[in-house]
Design a protein around this motif. Structure first.
Motif, PDB file in Angstrom:
ATOM      1  N   ALA A 133       0.593  -1.398  -0.354  1.00  0.00           N
ATOM      2  CA  ALA A 133       0.067  -0.105  -0.055  1.00  0.00           C
ATOM      3  C   ALA A 133       0.884   1.328   0.075  1.00  0.00           C
ATOM      4  CB  ALA A 133      -1.045  -0.244   1.367  1.00  0.00           C
ATOM      5  N   ASP A 134       1.752   0.920   0.604  1.00  0.00           N
ATOM      6  CA  ASP A 134       3.334   2.435   0.491  1.00  0.00           C
ATOM      7  C   ASP A 134       3.920   3.038  -0.900  1.00  0.00           C
ATOM      8  OD1 ASP A 134       1.650   2.575   3.100  1.00  0.00           O
ATOM      9  OD2 ASP A 134       3.883   2.364   4.155  1.00  0.00           O
ATOM     10  N   GLU A 135       3.977   1.187  -0.718  1.00  0.00           N
ATOM     11  CA  GLU A 135       4.795   1.320  -2.683  1.00  0.00           C
ATOM     12  C   GLU A 135       3.896   2.316  -3.551  1.00  0.00           C
ATOM     13  OE1 GLU A 135       6.632  -1.443  -6.063  1.00  0.00           O
ATOM     14  OE2 GLU A 135       5.875  -2.338  -4.116  1.00  0.00           O
ATOM     15  N   PHE A 136       2.709   1.548  -3.273  1.00  0.00           N
ATOM     16  CA  PHE A 136       1.883   1.858  -4.234  1.00  0.00           C
ATOM     17  C   PHE A 136       0.928   3.227  -4.424  1.00  0.00           C
ATOM     18  CE2 PHE A 136       2.330  -2.518  -5.842  1.00  0.00           C
ATOM     19  CZ  PHE A 136       3.190  -1.966  -6.578  1.00  0.00           C
ATOM     20  N   GLY A 137       1.228   3.994  -3.401  1.00  0.00           N
ATOM     21  CA  GLY A 137       0.119   4.869  -1.782  1.00  0.00           C
ATOM     22  C   GLY A 137      -1.272   4.168  -2.637  1.00  0.00           C
ATOM     23  N   VAL A 138      -1.337   3.574  -2.724  1.00  0.00           N
ATOM     24  CA  VAL A 138      -3.438   3.080  -1.745  1.00  0.00           C
ATOM     25  C   VAL A 138      -3.691   2.406  -0.580  1.00  0.00           C
ATOM     26  CG1 VAL A 138      -3.168   2.973  -4.899  1.00  0.00           C
ATOM     27  CG2 VAL A 138      -2.955   1.094  -3.117  1.00  0.00           C
ATOM     28  N   SER A 139      -4.704   2.585  -0.563  1.00  0.00           N
ATOM     29  CA  SER A 139      -4.836   1.967   0.652  1.00  0.00           C
ATOM     30  C   SER A 139      -5.029   0.002   0.955  1.00  0.00           C
ATOM     31  CB  SER A 139      -6.636   1.640   0.649  1.00  0.00           C
ATOM     32  OG  SER A 139      -7.152   1.433   0.072  1.00  0.00           O
ATOM     33  N   ARG A 140      -5.227  -0.475   2.027  1.00  0.00           N
ATOM     34  CA  ARG A 140      -4.729  -1.979   1.849  1.00  0.00           C
ATOM     35  C   ARG A 140      -6.124  -2.668   0.855  1.00  0.00           C
ATOM     36  NH1 ARG A 140      -4.342  -3.603   8.028  1.00  0.00           N
ATOM     37  NH2 ARG A 140      -4.192  -6.148   6.506  1.00  0.00           N
ATOM     38  N   MET A 141      -7.716  -1.905   1.440  1.00  0.00           N
ATOM     39  CA  MET A 141      -8.426  -2.491   0.701  1.00  0.00           C
ATOM     40  C   MET A 141      -8.665  -2.741  -0.775  1.00  0.00           C
ATOM     41  SD  MET A 141     -11.328  -4.015   1.222  1.00  0.00           S
ATOM     42  CE  MET A 141     -12.061  -3.158   2.344  1.00  0.00           C
ATOM     43  N   THR A 142      -7.528  -1.157  -1.614  1.00  0.00           N
ATOM     44  CA  THR A 142      -7.024  -1.553  -2.698  1.00  0.00           C
ATOM     45  C   THR A 142      -6.151  -2.372  -3.414  1.00  0.00           C
ATOM     46  OG1 THR A 142      -7.572   0.906  -2.898  1.00  0.00           O
ATOM     47  CG2 THR A 142      -6.370  -0.102  -5.093  1.00  0.00           C
ATOM     48  N   ILE A 143      -5.159  -3.126  -2.235  1.00  0.00           N
ATOM     49  CA  ILE A 143      -4.110  -3.897  -2.216  1.00  0.00           C
ATOM     50  C   ILE A 143      -5.251  -5.205  -2.449  1.00  0.00           C
ATOM     51  CG2 ILE A 143      -1.978  -5.043  -0.998  1.00  0.00           C
ATOM     52  CD1 ILE A 143      -1.568  -2.183  -2.825  1.00  0.00           C
ATOM     53  N   LYS A 144      -5.879  -5.330  -1.458  1.00  0.00           N
ATOM     54  CA  LYS A 144      -6.596  -6.832  -0.771  1.00  0.00           C
ATOM     55  C   LYS A 144      -7.134  -7.439  -2.284  1.00  0.00           C
ATOM     56  CE  LYS A 144      -9.397  -8.785   2.247  1.00  0.00           C
ATOM     57  NZ  LYS A 144     -10.019  -9.675   0.837  1.00  0.00           N
ATOM     58  N   LYS A 145      -7.630  -6.136  -2.808  1.00  0.00           N
ATOM     59  CA  LYS A 145      -8.670  -6.270  -4.262  1.00  0.00           C
ATOM     60  C   LYS A 145      -8.009  -7.044  -5.297  1.00  0.00           C
ATOM     61  CE  LYS A 145     -12.764  -4.452  -6.762  1.00  0.00           C
ATOM     62  NZ  LYS A 145     -13.207  -2.462  -6.635  1.00  0.00           N
ATOM     63  N   ALA A 146      -6.639  -6.347  -5.508  1.00  0.00           N
ATOM     64  CA  ALA A 146      -5.626  -6.654  -6.056  1.00  0.00           C
ATOM     65  C   ALA A 146      -5.477  -8.551  -5.920  1.00  0.00           C
ATOM     66  CB  ALA A 146      -4.375  -5.930  -6.366  1.00  0.00           C
ATOM     67  N   LEU A 147      -4.941  -8.645  -4.689  1.00  0.00           N
ATOM     68  CA  LEU A 147      -4.564  -9.730  -4.254  1.00  0.00           C
ATOM     69  C   LEU A 147      -5.590 -10.655  -4.895  1.00  0.00           C
ATOM     70  CD1 LEU A 147      -2.218  -9.381  -1.091  1.00  0.00           C
ATOM     71  CD2 LEU A 147      -1.176  -8.820  -3.474  1.00  0.00           C
ATOM     72  N   ASP A 148      -6.563 -10.337  -3.961  1.00  0.00           N
ATOM     73  CA  ASP A 148      -7.970 -11.505  -4.611  1.00  0.00           C
ATOM     74  C   ASP A 148      -7.921 -11.850  -5.867  1.00  0.00           C
ATOM     75  OD1 ASP A 148      -8.481 -11.163  -1.811  1.00  0.00           O
ATOM     76  OD2 ASP A 148      -9.841  -9.915  -2.099  1.00  0.00           O
ATOM     77  N   GLY A 149      -7.858 -11.058  -6.471  1.00  0.00           N
ATOM     78  CA  GLY A 149      -7.944 -11.601  -8.457  1.00  0.00           C
ATOM     79  C   GLY A 149      -6.373 -12.431  -8.912  1.00  0.00           C
ATOM     80  N   LEU A 150      -5.145 -12.037  -7.862  1.00  0.00           N
ATOM     81  CA  LEU A 150      -4.145 -12.763  -8.521  1.00  0.00           C
ATOM     82  C   LEU A 150      -4.648 -14.366  -7.826  1.00  0.00           C
ATOM     83  CD1 LEU A 150      -1.404 -10.057  -7.728  1.00  0.00           C
ATOM     84  CD2 LEU A 150      -1.997 -11.030 -10.067  1.00  0.00           C
ATOM     85  N   THR A 151      -4.620 -14.081  -6.695  1.00  0.00           N
ATOM     86  CA  THR A 151      -4.726 -16.053  -5.748  1.00  0.00           C
ATOM     87  C   THR A 151      -5.948 -16.767  -6.532  1.00  0.00           C
ATOM     88  OG1 THR A 151      -4.795 -14.546  -3.450  1.00  0.00           O
ATOM     89  CG2 THR A 151      -6.395 -16.465  -3.515  1.00  0.00           C
ATOM     90  N   MET A 152      -7.251 -16.003  -6.960  1.00  0.00           N
ATOM     91  CA  MET A 152      -8.151 -15.945  -7.845  1.00  0.00           C
ATOM     92  C   MET A 152      -6.985 -17.641  -9.357  1.00  0.00           C
ATOM     93  SD  MET A 152     -11.480 -14.211  -7.846  1.00  0.00           S
ATOM     94  CE  MET A 152     -12.593 -13.765  -6.328  1.00  0.00           C
ATOM     95  N   GLU A 153      -5.694 -16.279  -9.506  1.00  0.00           N
ATOM     96  CA  GLU A 153      -5.169 -16.709 -10.914  1.00  0.00           C
ATOM     97  C   GLU A 153      -4.555 -17.990 -10.610  1.00  0.00           C
ATOM     98  OE1 GLU A 153      -3.375 -13.924 -12.702  1.00  0.00           O
ATOM     99  OE2 GLU A 153      -5.584 -12.561 -12.888  1.00  0.00           O
TER     100      GLU A 153
END
Length: 244
Positions: free
Chosen positions: A37-57
């Motif tokens: 979240a710090d690296e990309f300048g976004v919230s943890r919720m946004t990071i979680k959403k990105a990681l959820d998609g990668l988990t599904m893959e």
């Protein structure tokens, strides 16, 4: 002009690239959500959403209390495989820059008994009757026939249909999509498949029948998605969590 993809998709694309290039090695942990979240300048919720998609893959998985790890050694072909439990929509799965839509039918109809059952609507309530050809990198990929309650999305229009309906539901209408029931089976090509998916008569077709619902349990979609036998497959990733 194509809209810029959501931030979580951009982050997922970068993490996916790092995995494929070996920056994040198989069987090793990736940075935690706060660090990302710090690296990309976004919230943890946004990071979680990105990681959820990668988990599904099938690229990463989470160990409870121990972080998120690169899975590795799974022979998935991301371009043609979809998680069987995925219900984020094709655009979120493959990216705004790859997916376009051709509208074949966009109409309003009243309910049949079957639609009343699946969408839990009354007989006099109209639904949108939508047929779209989804193209990936400008090539026919999936033929979708979708029914959606008009009362949930009264201003749905062709501009939305050319892009992502799911993004419209989540980002414009603030609807919370929750889950989907799917039945996946084989069929033979019909006239629409031959016309739009470049099939031959008698070609096998993979059809996915789906009912999807909101967080409060309201069904918002009853659909049929049809792919050529060699265009798409579905995967199930089952990772058991250690009990001790």
């Amino acid at each position: 002009m194509q809209p810029q993809s959501p931030k979580y998709e951009q982050i997922a694309k970068e993490i996916r690239k790092r995995i494929r290039e070996g920056v994040y090695q198989p069987k090793t942990a990736i940075p935690d959500q706060n660090t990302l979240a710090d690296e990309f300048g976004v919230s943890r919720m946004t990071i979680k959403k990105a990681l959820d998609g990668l988990t599904m893959e099938g690229l990463i998985y989470t160990r409870r209390g121990d972080g998120t790890y690169v899975l590795g050694d799974i022979p998935l072909k991301i371009d043609t495989n979809s998680p069987a439990e995925e219900h984020l929509g094709l655009t979120a799965e493959l990216g705004h820059d790859r997916v376009t839509s051709k509208i074949i039918k966009f109409a309003i109809m009243f309910l049949t008994d079957e639609l009343m059952t699946h969408l839990k609507l009354k007989k006099n309530e109209p639904v949108f009757d939508i047929i779209r050809l989804r193209l990936v990198n400008d090539k026919p990929y999936v033929l979708e026939h979708t029914y959606m309650p008009q009362k949930l999305m009264t201003d749905l229009n062709e501009q939305v249909l050319r892009h992502s309906i799911y993004s419209y539901l989540k980002e414009n209408l603030n609807l919370k999509l929750s889950g989907a029931y799917r039945k996946i089976h084989a069929d033979l090509s019909n006239d629409f498949d031959i016309q739009y998916l470049n099939c031959q008569a008698g070609d096998p077709i993979l059809e996915v029948e789906q009912v999807a619902w909101l967080q409060d349990g309201t069904p918002f979609e009853y659909s049929f998605s049809r792919n050529r036998y060699n265009a798409r497959s579905y995967t199930v990733l089952d990772i058991s969590q250690p009990t001790a």
